[in-house]
Design a protein around this motif. Structure first.
Motif: not given
Length: 406
Positions: A276-301
């Motif tokens: 759940v710790t990893s899941a929580r960070a990944a979900v939050a990261g997906l929600r916020a990823a739009a703020a970093w258009p140049g992020a690598p794909r995949p990107v670590q949370a």
């Protein structure tokens, strides 16, 4: 006259069914080593199917057109668990043994004139039974596949919702999850590292398409040396990877099965119970990823900590305050003052040196110390942004230097 002879022949065959069924069971015990290893209940089920098959053959022999579906129906007398007790290959052995018994026994039970006709009929019937057996196993596999898909979706949902318990581990094991699919590091340390990956799902017009994507993801993960649980939740594809301490490398091989947009990899945790710790960070990261258009794909949370903090992720805020700001406050706080002055000066070492009345090389040395302690290099624009957010959060959440944010 011919019709009457056929009816009489069918009656004689009907009278021989008991003896044929007994001979078939005896032959199974003698010729099939695995048959004797089954439980008494399992053997009784098989005997029931064999007897049903012989009786069905007699009905089919009596009137093939009226009983054309009889070969398919002979397996109806067996419980659903029958397909889990023996394999399709073993079922074929049973059918072959039963047919051989009938062919060798009818000569002693029927008149000589009946034998060629019954022999020809049994050959035709055997082919139909073989197709019926294949159908039964295909349907069972389809049912198990549908059940496994539902179970897998429930497991992934439990991980995302933080409701994982011991039952999750046992159910994952039932789906083939080992947590360490042949990886050397996991096998040697006894750990089963787990990371949750979240991204957009490909557009799926039906459930079958979604199932195919999940199958492809699992297969690709297995080929890369990791276990995977996969589920599509609305427009989101969630993958739980196990048995790898380098999930980003695995996800690079899975990226084609995600839809367009960012793919966020949560931090590695020790097992499914902690996922759940990893899941929580990944979900939050997906929600916020739009703020970093140049992020690598995949990107670590964890690479998205500043964006996650700005989007309201309390865990990311505390992580930056405790792991980045906190260490800089230890001691006399000179590193905190230096990196603050450097950021306030627009990233100029010379301007920082003048503002602090120290030599430029001293600034460079202190900034290197900051990079060593926090893993963020102030000279890198992206890291400087993270440091700026961390310092701001630290001052808001941790007004007394040296104390941790809970």
């Amino acid at each position: 006259m011919a019709k009457g002879a056929h009816v009489a022949r069918a009656e004689r065959l009907q009278n021989a069914t008991g003896a044929l069924a007994t001979a078939a069971m005896t032959a199974m015990e003698e010729k099939l080593p695995w048959f004797g290893e089954l439980s008494a209940q399992d053997r009784s089920w098989i005997g029931l199917v064999a007897q049903s098959g012989i009786s069905a053959f007699v009905e089919w022999f009596r009137d093939p057109e009226a009983h054309s579906s009889m070969p398919t129906r002979i397996f109806g007398s067996a419980p659903r668990e029958f397909t889990r007790v023996i394999s399709l290959h073993q079922t074929v052995d049973l059918v072959r043994t039963t047919i051989e018994v009938i062919e060798t026994t009818i000569g002693t039970l029927l008149p000589a004139d009946d034998v060629p006709i019954v022999h020809e009929a049994i050959q035709r019937y055997a082919r139909e039974v073989a197709f019926a057996a294949a159908t039964v196993y295909a349907q069972a596999a389809e049912m198990r596949g549908a059940w496994d898909a539902r179970l897998e979706a429930l497991l992934v949902d439990s991980v995302i919702r933080g409701e994982a318990d011991e039952s999750v581990r046992s159910r994952a094991s039932a789906l083939g999850w080992t947590g360490a699919a042949g990886t050397t590091d996991s096998a040697s340390t006894g750990r089963a590292e787990v990371a949750v990956v979240v991204g957009r799902a490909q557009s799926a017009e039906d459930a079958q398409t979604a199932s195919n994507v999940a199958d492809m993801v699992r297969h690709a993960a297995r080929e890369a040396g990791a276990d995977a649980l996969c589920a599509i939740q609305g427009d989101r594809l969630v993958v739980v990877l196990g048995g790898t301490s380098k999930p980003v490398e695995i996800v690079q091989k899975l990226a084609q099965w995600f839809g367009p947009g960012p793919i966020v990899v949560g931090p590695v945790v020790k097992d499914l119970m902690s996922a759940v710790t990893s899941a929580r960070a990944a979900v939050a990261g997906l929600r916020a990823a739009a703020a970093w258009p140049g992020a690598p794909r995949p990107v670590q949370a964890d690479e998205l900590l500043p964006e996650r903090s700005l989007s309201g992720d309390g865990h990311a805020r505390r992580q930056l305050a405790n792991e980045v700001y906190g260490p800089l406050t230890v001691g006399d706080g000179v590193l905190l003052d230096t990196v603050s002055a450097y950021l306030d000066s627009g990233g100029s070492i010379e301007a920082t040196a003048r503002a602090m009345f120290i030599h430029a090389n001293t600034v460079r040395y202190r900034l290197k110390r900051v990079a060593d302690i926090t893993a963020y290099n102030p000279l890198d624009p992206r890291d400087a942004f993270t440091l700026r957010v961390a310092l701001t959060l630290g001052r808001l959440l941790n007004p007394e230097p040296g104390t941790a944010v809970l």
